[in-house]
Enzyme design. Structure first.
Site, PDB file in Angstrom:
ATOM      1  N   ASN A  12       0.907  -1.149   0.000  1.00  0.00           N
ATOM      2  CA  ASN A  12       0.000   0.000   0.000  1.00  0.00           C
ATOM      3  C   ASN A  12       0.947   1.199   0.000  1.00  0.00           C
ATOM      4  O   ASN A  12       1.763   1.332   0.917  1.00  0.00           O
ATOM      5  CB  ASN A  12      -0.838  -0.101   1.277  1.00  0.00           C
ATOM      6  CG  ASN A  12      -1.287   1.229   1.835  1.00  0.00           C
ATOM      7  OD1 ASN A  12      -1.389   2.226   1.128  1.00  0.00           O
ATOM      8  ND2 ASN A  12      -1.570   1.251   3.140  1.00  0.00           N
ATOM      9  N   LYS A  14       0.245   4.200   0.479  1.00  0.00           N
ATOM     10  CA  LYS A  14      -0.277   5.269   1.355  1.00  0.00           C
ATOM     11  C   LYS A  14      -0.375   6.589   0.578  1.00  0.00           C
ATOM     12  O   LYS A  14      -0.727   6.571  -0.605  1.00  0.00           O
ATOM     13  CB  LYS A  14       0.584   5.383   2.624  1.00  0.00           C
ATOM     14  CG  LYS A  14       0.709   4.039   3.338  1.00  0.00           C
ATOM     15  CD  LYS A  14       1.243   4.112   4.743  1.00  0.00           C
ATOM     16  CE  LYS A  14       1.332   2.698   5.313  1.00  0.00           C
ATOM     17  NZ  LYS A  14       1.835   2.639   6.665  1.00  0.00           N
ATOM     18  N   HIS A 102      -7.457  -0.248   7.264  1.00  0.00           N
ATOM     19  CA  HIS A 102      -6.039  -0.099   7.601  1.00  0.00           C
ATOM     20  C   HIS A 102      -5.928   0.683   8.912  1.00  0.00           C
ATOM     21  O   HIS A 102      -6.756   1.555   9.200  1.00  0.00           O
ATOM     22  CB  HIS A 102      -5.295   0.634   6.470  1.00  0.00           C
ATOM     23  CG  HIS A 102      -3.827   0.765   6.753  1.00  0.00           C
ATOM     24  ND1 HIS A 102      -3.310   1.803   7.480  1.00  0.00           N
ATOM     25  CD2 HIS A 102      -2.781  -0.047   6.446  1.00  0.00           C
ATOM     26  CE1 HIS A 102      -1.993   1.627   7.593  1.00  0.00           C
ATOM     27  NE2 HIS A 102      -1.655   0.509   6.989  1.00  0.00           N
ATOM     28  N   GLU A 104      -4.319   3.169   9.803  1.00  0.00           N
ATOM     29  CA  GLU A 104      -4.407   4.641   9.718  1.00  0.00           C
ATOM     30  C   GLU A 104      -5.852   5.083   9.495  1.00  0.00           C
ATOM     31  O   GLU A 104      -6.256   6.160   9.952  1.00  0.00           O
ATOM     32  CB  GLU A 104      -3.455   5.143   8.619  1.00  0.00           C
ATOM     33  CG  GLU A 104      -2.005   5.031   9.089  1.00  0.00           C
ATOM     34  CD  GLU A 104      -1.008   4.642   8.017  1.00  0.00           C
ATOM     35  OE1 GLU A 104      -1.289   4.857   6.824  1.00  0.00           O
ATOM     36  OE2 GLU A 104       0.063   4.127   8.378  1.00  0.00           O
ATOM     37  N   GLU A 174      -2.044  -6.589  10.989  1.00  0.00           N
ATOM     38  CA  GLU A 174      -1.088  -5.490  11.070  1.00  0.00           C
ATOM     39  C   GLU A 174      -1.198  -4.839  12.442  1.00  0.00           C
ATOM     40  O   GLU A 174      -2.022  -3.924  12.632  1.00  0.00           O
ATOM     41  CB  GLU A 174      -1.386  -4.451   9.976  1.00  0.00           C
ATOM     42  CG  GLU A 174      -1.344  -5.027   8.580  1.00  0.00           C
ATOM     43  CD  GLU A 174      -1.057  -3.956   7.544  1.00  0.00           C
ATOM     44  OE1 GLU A 174      -0.070  -4.119   6.814  1.00  0.00           O
ATOM     45  OE2 GLU A 174      -1.776  -2.962   7.490  1.00  0.00           O
ATOM     46  N   GLY A 180       4.735   1.624  10.469  1.00  0.00           N
ATOM     47  CA  GLY A 180       5.210   2.975  10.196  1.00  0.00           C
ATOM     48  C   GLY A 180       6.543   3.318  10.833  1.00  0.00           C
ATOM     49  O   GLY A 180       7.189   2.473  11.453  1.00  0.00           O
ATOM     50  N   SER A 221       6.317  -2.897   9.477  1.00  0.00           N
ATOM     51  CA  SER A 221       7.780  -2.761   9.509  1.00  0.00           C
ATOM     52  C   SER A 221       8.534  -3.970   8.950  1.00  0.00           C
ATOM     53  O   SER A 221       9.586  -4.354   9.469  1.00  0.00           O
ATOM     54  CB  SER A 221       8.269  -2.433  10.926  1.00  0.00           C
ATOM     55  OG  SER A 221       7.812  -1.155  11.314  1.00  0.00           O
TER      56      SER A 221
HETATM   57  P1  PGA Z   1       5.264  -0.255   7.084  1.00  0.00           P
HETATM   58  O1  PGA Z   1       3.701  -0.158   6.745  1.00  0.00           O
HETATM   59  O2  PGA Z   1       5.780  -1.499   6.411  1.00  0.00           O
HETATM   60  O3  PGA Z   1       5.854   0.991   6.519  1.00  0.00           O
HETATM   61  O4  PGA Z   1       5.379  -0.356   8.576  1.00  0.00           O
HETATM   62  C1  PGA Z   1       2.900  -1.294   6.808  1.00  0.00           C
HETATM   63  C2  PGA Z   1       1.473  -0.941   6.555  1.00  0.00           C
HETATM   64  O5  PGA Z   1       1.003   0.117   6.976  1.00  0.00           O
HETATM   65  O6  PGA Z   1       0.764  -1.729   5.913  1.00  0.00           O
END
Ligand code: PGA
Length: 269
Positions: A12, A14, A102, A104, A174, A180, A221
């Site tokens: 994704n 983002k 998600h 966020e 997740e 993030g 991550s």
């Molecule tokens: P990240 O994001 O790998 O940058 O931690 C994962 C996600 O939000 O799906």
């Protein structure tokens, strides 16, 4: 071939890539991954809405099997919903996957399980692959209610789809605390334990045959030094990567690193 015989790998992007960035990323990613067997590896990219039309064109020009998704969707088809994008509009631009819930969306924009459930139902009803994301916060983990949180997110989020529709569902685990720039990746043991628990809920909801064949991806991550550890775990069916996969060359490096381990695991099973 069951759904879980395949390896799932995607990103994704983002709110990080413009139309031009997305075009370049997809041109390069589709070129680098062109030799990977599409029947056993599901590659997907979920960019911003504004890029989808061009993104689809790029993938078609390259005859790439990379699937395209949208990062969110309104459950309604049309009407007075300022700022929302409908399933009809996403069909029009060639999205196949709808990412729902998600971290966020839930924690920055305040979406609730009930809304995620409406989106899953609408996405399934419109023939998309709903990709429902679930995960506990650090506080919930520390309070010992991670499993309860996952069960609630899954039971409400998936309450309105049929078993038949669940055959086309993907789930991503997740954990909020793992995602993030300030995220700490889950240990592989912790991720495996939660995937195993998620699997048990999916079986409760849809029965053994369907529930045990829904792919569950890990995200949070993931990077070049930890990706391989997750994929050897028996209940982790794929990787849903953020930052580490936003560069086409690293997308390719990461997926190629995990393919042999995934194949070896499947042979042993
Ligand atoms: P990240 O994001 O790998 O940058 O931690 C994962 C996600 O939000 O799906």
């Amino acid at each position: 071939m069951g759904n879980r015989d395949k390896l799932y790998f995607g990103t994704n992007t983002k709110m990080t890539k413009t139309i031009a960035d997305t075009e370049n990323f997809l041109k390069e990613t589709s070129r680098l991954t062109a030799d990977l067997p599409a029947e056993s590896i599901e590659l997907f990219v979920i960019p911003s809405y504004t890029t989808l039309d061009r993104a689809k064109a790029v993938l078609l020009e390259a005859s790439s099997p990379i699937r395209l998704g949208a990062q969110n969707m309104c459950w309604e088809e049309t009407g007075q919903f300022t700022g929302e994008i409908s399933p009809i509009m996403l069909k029009e631009v060639g999205a196949e996957i709808i990412e729902i819930g998600h971290s966020e969306r839930r924690h920055v924009f305040g979406e609730k399980d009930i809304e995620e459930g409406l989106k899953v139902k609408s996405a399934a009803g419109h023939g998309f692959i709903p990709l429902l994301c679930v995960g506990e916060t650090k506080e919930q983990k520390d309070q010992g209610i991670a499993n309860e949180t996952l069960a609630i997110q899954l039971k409400i989020g998936l309450s309105s789809i049929t078993g038949e529709q669940a055959k086309n569902l993907w789930v991503a685990y997740e954990p909020v605390w793992a995602i993030g720039v300030s995220g700490i990746p889950a240990t592989v043991e912790y991720a495996q334990e939660k995937h195993h628990y998620i699997r048990s809920i999916l079986i409760d909801l849809f029965g053994e045959a369907i529930g045990s064949d829904i792919p569950v991806l890990y995200g949070g991550s993931i990077n070049n030094s930890n990706a391989e550890g997750y994929i050897v775990m028996p209940d982790i069916d794929g990787l849903f990567v953020g930052r580490s996969a936003w560069d086409a060359s690293n997308f390719n490096t990461l997926v190629r690193a995990v393919i042999p381990l995934f194949n070896a695991r499947k042979k042993q099973a």
